[in-house]
Enzyme design. Sequence first.
Site, short mmCIF file in Angstrom:
data_model
loop_
_atom_site.label_atom_id
_atom_site.label_comp_id
_atom_site.label_asym_id
_atom_site.label_seq_id
_atom_site.Cartn_x
_atom_site.Cartn_y
_atom_site.Cartn_z
N HIS A 22 44.12 56.01 39.76
CA HIS A 22 46.19 54.82 39.79
C HIS A 22 45.47 54.37 38.44
O HIS A 22 44.95 54.96 37.59
CB HIS A 22 45.78 54.22 40.83
CG HIS A 22 44.27 53.01 41.41
ND1 HIS A 22 44.05 52.19 40.32
CD2 HIS A 22 43.90 53.08 42.61
CE1 HIS A 22 42.74 52.18 40.92
NE2 HIS A 22 42.76 52.41 42.15
N HIS A 25 41.98 52.99 37.48
CA HIS A 25 40.77 53.96 36.55
C HIS A 25 41.14 54.86 35.03
O HIS A 25 40.59 55.08 33.85
CB HIS A 25 40.80 55.29 37.51
CG HIS A 25 40.92 54.84 38.70
ND1 HIS A 25 41.48 55.26 40.45
CD2 HIS A 25 39.50 55.12 39.58
CE1 HIS A 25 41.27 54.60 41.96
NE2 HIS A 25 40.39 54.49 41.22
N CYS A 130 29.57 48.77 53.07
CA CYS A 130 30.76 49.32 52.39
C CYS A 130 31.04 50.50 52.08
O CYS A 130 30.08 50.84 51.48
CB CYS A 130 31.02 48.11 51.49
SG CYS A 130 33.18 48.18 51.57
N CYS A 133 32.75 50.66 49.24
CA CYS A 133 31.64 50.26 47.73
C CYS A 133 30.71 51.29 47.54
O CYS A 133 30.42 51.21 46.37
CB CYS A 133 31.36 48.69 47.64
SG CYS A 133 32.68 47.44 48.15
N CYS A 147 34.51 42.49 53.12
CA CYS A 147 34.01 43.18 51.76
C CYS A 147 34.95 42.41 50.64
O CYS A 147 35.75 42.94 50.77
CB CYS A 147 34.30 44.25 51.43
SG CYS A 147 33.99 45.39 50.10
N HIS A 150 36.86 45.50 48.94
CA HIS A 150 37.78 45.85 49.50
C HIS A 150 38.52 44.80 51.02
O HIS A 150 39.70 45.70 51.76
CB HIS A 150 37.41 46.99 49.79
CG HIS A 150 37.41 47.96 49.28
ND1 HIS A 150 35.81 47.99 48.58
CD2 HIS A 150 38.14 48.83 48.32
CE1 HIS A 150 35.71 49.37 47.37
NE2 HIS A 150 37.11 49.53 47.39
N LYS A 319 47.23 42.33 45.21
CA LYS A 319 46.01 43.66 45.09
C LYS A 319 46.84 44.59 44.90
O LYS A 319 47.83 44.68 45.80
CB LYS A 319 45.34 42.77 46.64
CG LYS A 319 44.55 44.30 46.73
CD LYS A 319 43.01 43.81 47.24
CE LYS A 319 42.05 44.91 47.97
NZ LYS A 319 41.15 45.57 47.18
N LYS A 322 47.45 50.91 47.90
CA LYS A 322 47.71 51.10 49.70
C LYS A 322 48.49 50.66 50.46
O LYS A 322 49.47 51.06 50.67
CB LYS A 322 46.95 52.37 50.00
CG LYS A 322 46.49 53.58 49.42
CD LYS A 322 46.11 55.73 49.43
CE LYS A 322 46.03 56.36 48.73
NZ LYS A 322 45.16 57.56 49.62
#
Length: 540
Positions: A22, A25, A130, A133, A147, A150, A319, A322
């Site tokens: 996404h 990255h 996690c 991660c 976490c 996430h 944030k 998805k």
Amino acid sequence: MTDTERPIYITTPLYYVNDELHIGHATTTIYADTLARFWRSCGRPTLFLTGSDEHGQKIHKAATAAGTTPRGFADKIVGKFNELWQILDITHDIFIRTTDPFHESAVQRVFERLKENDLLYKSTYKALYCVDCETNYTEKDLVDGKCPVHKTAPQNVEEDNYFFKLSSFTDKLKSHIEANPDCIVPEPRKNEILGKLREGLNDTSVTRVQFDWGVQLPWEPKHVIWVWTDALVNYISALGWPDNDHLPTDDFEGRNRHAHATPEGKKPFEYWWPEAVHIVGKDILWHHSVIWWSELLGAGLNPPKQVFAHGWWQVEGDKMSKTLGNVIKPGEVADKYGRDALRYHVLREGPARGDADWRHAAFVTRYNADLANGLGNLVNRSLNMLNKYFDGLVPAEVAFEQPALEKLRHGLIARVNGMHAAVHTAIVAFDLDGALEAVWHLVREANQFVNESAPFKLAKDPARANDLAASMHALCEVVHALAYAVKPFLPDAADKIAHQFGIELDANLQDALAWGQVKAGHKIGTPAPLFVRLDEKVDG
Ligand code: MSP
């Protein structure tokens, strides 16, 4: 050695192959690509690496959910990475996969060294892990039991495995960071790491036994090496460490995209490693400084020169996730608006220094103001006027008769002559927005210069022929400089400007960014709009 003679080895993180990439990255990669393009155009020997992180529980889990093997799953996703990097024209020299056999054996070699140096011991690992991660947390790190990255509940893990004596590196890392003040940038992120070092480091588990998708520990293969201490080694395995005399990925057809220049007789590791610069996001700075440097020091190797950690994107104030369905897909943005438009937004509005918010309205506003009306309009009207008034032939340089206009022309001369230094200073500080701002100073001043010198009026008055030539010559110098100046940032626009202006962008950036590069009588090509104005209605 000046900084354009010193080599530079620029790396992105290796992205997990659990999913498609996404905008987060793509941002890390666009930053790295822009730096690589800038330094190459300055003539600096540059090596640029990216790749894929394929081992560990996260990938195993994703592959199992998709009903396939981790390797088969990875192959498919790596294909998508490559497609995206082609769409965005990312100019990496090396693409490494952590499943490459030469990488796996380098990881094992590192672990043998850690063992030889008495830095590993067996113990019972009890942790909150996690999987997203691939990192363990303590109760204290969690936010509401979840976490911090996430926001999901970590796994309780308990098993016997190998620990790495991370605690023995606390002081060494502190003194390394203090002795090399630029080794972590920006400064506040370095201070965060120093703060954590002051609290002291705990030993950390570096092998796992409950699954087998990873690099095996050479002397006890039922253990696989923790995915981070595996993947980080890519930065040296890609250079052929420990003893290769060429880049190992050269042996895979079609894997490396560009020419790279390790001088004859030098081993790539010796030549490039001392000048390594890792580009990462803030979430993985801990791994790229504390974990990685300790692993290197433990194996008798030096830390890289620098780590640059950028911030994170949110999307329209939320944030990006998805679940919220607000993930920005870089390939789609590039398809719709052009890859230069995507790069421009990332470089201008992105999280290079702190966090940033992806707002569509800001995208459209900036596109129209800076690209369509700013750069695009300047180049287009300059070249059209040159065609109209001088048959597309650049007039010789003359001064204005009118002092006010001559002053403006001198402003442009100074701006062009100072451009390389301004961009260079910003790039050294990883200030990508600042680098573009230096270029857009010239864009804005030159557009104002068109309005004030008004060649379209001068052309109607034969007595003002001298000033018309002064104005059009100056604009040609500006267009020439801008083609070079935008090249590392907006490669397509640079090529289009060069083509329309009738030049090749093959000079060194520093030499090209100087007034007086355009020859009288040079014939330009055919002008065409660079950026079509977007009609989308946006608020604010
Ligand atoms: N596989 C590890 C890296 C190993 S390097 C030896 C990894 N991979 S990742 O696929 O999760 O990609 C991480 C990169 O994406 C980081 O640079 C991270 O900051 C970036 N981003 C992920 N989400 C992001 C945003 N929302 N915004 C900006 N960048 C973010 O970590």
